[in-house]
Design an enzyme around this catalytic site. Sequence first.
Site, PDB file in Angstrom:
ATOM      1  N   TRP A 101      -9.359  50.764  17.316  1.00  0.00           N
ATOM      2  CA  TRP A 101     -10.247  50.425  18.440  1.00  0.00           C
ATOM      3  C   TRP A 101     -11.672  50.187  18.004  1.00  0.00           C
ATOM      4  O   TRP A 101     -12.335  49.268  18.509  1.00  0.00           O
ATOM      5  CB  TRP A 101     -10.147  51.490  19.542  1.00  0.00           C
ATOM      6  CG  TRP A 101      -8.795  51.428  20.179  1.00  0.00           C
ATOM      7  CD1 TRP A 101      -7.793  52.343  20.064  1.00  0.00           C
ATOM      8  CD2 TRP A 101      -8.279  50.345  20.970  1.00  0.00           C
ATOM      9  NE1 TRP A 101      -6.687  51.895  20.746  1.00  0.00           N
ATOM     10  CE2 TRP A 101      -6.954  50.685  21.303  1.00  0.00           C
ATOM     11  CE3 TRP A 101      -8.785  49.135  21.420  1.00  0.00           C
ATOM     12  CZ2 TRP A 101      -6.134  49.849  22.076  1.00  0.00           C
ATOM     13  CZ3 TRP A 101      -7.992  48.299  22.175  1.00  0.00           C
ATOM     14  CH2 TRP A 101      -6.673  48.665  22.493  1.00  0.00           C
ATOM     15  N   ASP A 170     -17.153  54.956  22.281  1.00  0.00           N
ATOM     16  CA  ASP A 170     -15.940  54.664  23.053  1.00  0.00           C
ATOM     17  C   ASP A 170     -15.173  55.987  23.180  1.00  0.00           C
ATOM     18  O   ASP A 170     -14.579  56.459  22.218  1.00  0.00           O
ATOM     19  CB  ASP A 170     -15.105  53.615  22.308  1.00  0.00           C
ATOM     20  CG  ASP A 170     -13.786  53.312  23.026  1.00  0.00           C
ATOM     21  OD1 ASP A 170     -13.458  53.994  24.015  1.00  0.00           O
ATOM     22  OD2 ASP A 170     -13.075  52.389  22.571  1.00  0.00           O
ATOM     23  N   LYS A 194      -6.604  56.669  31.076  1.00  0.00           N
ATOM     24  CA  LYS A 194      -6.022  57.870  30.453  1.00  0.00           C
ATOM     25  C   LYS A 194      -6.440  59.121  31.237  1.00  0.00           C
ATOM     26  O   LYS A 194      -5.648  59.668  31.988  1.00  0.00           O
ATOM     27  CB  LYS A 194      -6.424  57.935  28.989  1.00  0.00           C
ATOM     28  CG  LYS A 194      -5.974  56.657  28.253  1.00  0.00           C
ATOM     29  CD  LYS A 194      -6.411  56.640  26.842  1.00  0.00           C
ATOM     30  CE  LYS A 194      -6.485  55.264  26.248  1.00  0.00           C
ATOM     31  NZ  LYS A 194      -5.245  54.480  26.311  1.00  0.00           N
TER      32      LYS A 194
HETATM   33  N1  PMP Z   1     -10.542  52.072  23.201  1.00  0.00           N
HETATM   34  C1  PMP Z   1      -9.639  53.056  23.023  1.00  0.00           C
HETATM   35  C2  PMP Z   1     -10.032  54.256  22.230  1.00  0.00           C
HETATM   36  C3  PMP Z   1      -8.365  52.936  23.592  1.00  0.00           C
HETATM   37  O1  PMP Z   1      -7.464  53.906  23.404  1.00  0.00           O
HETATM   38  C4  PMP Z   1      -8.032  51.793  24.351  1.00  0.00           C
HETATM   39  C5  PMP Z   1      -6.687  51.625  25.007  1.00  0.00           C
HETATM   40  N2  PMP Z   1      -5.639  52.252  24.453  1.00  0.00           N
HETATM   41  C6  PMP Z   1      -9.006  50.790  24.494  1.00  0.00           C
HETATM   42  C7  PMP Z   1     -10.244  50.975  23.916  1.00  0.00           C
HETATM   43  C8  PMP Z   1      -8.719  49.543  25.290  1.00  0.00           C
HETATM   44  O2  PMP Z   1      -8.587  49.837  26.616  1.00  0.00           O
HETATM   45  P1  PMP Z   1      -8.189  48.748  27.707  1.00  0.00           P
HETATM   46  O3  PMP Z   1      -6.760  48.412  27.489  1.00  0.00           O
HETATM   47  O4  PMP Z   1      -8.441  49.467  28.992  1.00  0.00           O
HETATM   48  O5  PMP Z   1      -9.073  47.583  27.524  1.00  0.00           O
END
Ligand code: PMP
Length: 358
Positions: A101, A170, A194
């Site tokens: 991420w 994040d 989450k």
């Molecule tokens: N950052 C992290 C740490 C994540 O775990 C996720 C989704 N698993 C995201 C960003 C992306 O999230 P989204 O699918 O809501 O865009």
Amino acid sequence: LITRKSNYFASGPAHLPDFVLNEASKALFNFKDTGLSIVEITHRSHDIETVVNESKNLLREILHIPQQFEILFMAGGASFAFANIPLNLTGRIGYAITGRWSKLAYNEALRVNPKHIQLCDTEAIGYSELPKVDELDLSQVDFFHYASNETVHGIQFKQAPEVPVPLICDMSSDITTTAIQWEKYGIVYAGCAKNLGISGMHVVIIKKDLLATTHTVPNIYSLRELAHSNCLYNTPPIFQIYTTYLMLQWLKANGGLPYFSQKSQQQAELLYSIIDANPKLYLTKVKPQYRSNINIVFDLPSPELVINFLAEAETHNLYGLKGHKIMGGIRASLYNSITLEQVGELANFLQHFAQKYS
Ligand code: PMP
């Protein structure tokens, strides 16, 4: 209350508490006896403004967010946030890449402006350790961006990195499971799917003085405009906001940060103790001090064993344990709505599987 199958350890969208789903279902049909669904009511009404304000107040209370920070609910997930934040901020952001991420966040920032910098990437060591931040060259950067918990690789910063610039973090997968040292942060953001509700929305918690210095971008992307309009610049994702509101109510009623941070640690310790007691069967990459308390990631010695593990887990009513597609193996995600009893059931299964296959 209707009861549901709840031993669901998926990485997100996460399992939601029955309270949240029951209340959301009621509001979807008839919000507070208005005779209208929550998704039918105009966002220019007192009712909807109250939902927004109460959600912000609850989040502020649960996370002890100081008044110098603005709370914004914005459409789109965390992926929207990590593309949009560099669009709004004027400074140069340095990225610590410690998993999937944070890498995606850096790639998106580069699309916005090539001035942003990669400070490190621990891919060469399989994202098994966190970088030593005091060894990174931060002389060129105004902000330090990191992902506190890498959901795919199962590696987590247990404390905020000690760096001389404001942090941008994040926290999509560990928000509400640890206390936040707000004085170190410029921005904390998180997708809601989450620990904060459902997909399609994220929260940005940003220092107000940073908002004042943001770029002029189209209003729909603008954090400043969203703040000015109290999250009601255009028709907001109101069902998402309402679900977050319910989730926050549930978090508060069930012990808030003190309970959920302690629980997060306790449940991770339980599962890692079984993993460590069976090192030839349960294979982990991340060094113990960096292991995530949220996403317990491990592999098994063969793909056949992974298939057996997942199939047998389902016969024990344990679901959602398949690892991310780039990792294979197993991942158990322990978000807030998973109870200690459910983690106990998973722990019993890990013991049982180890006795059978070791
Ligand atoms: N950052 C992290 C740490 C994540 O775990 C996720 C989704 N698993 C995201 C960003 C992306 O999230 P989204 O699918 O809501 O865009």
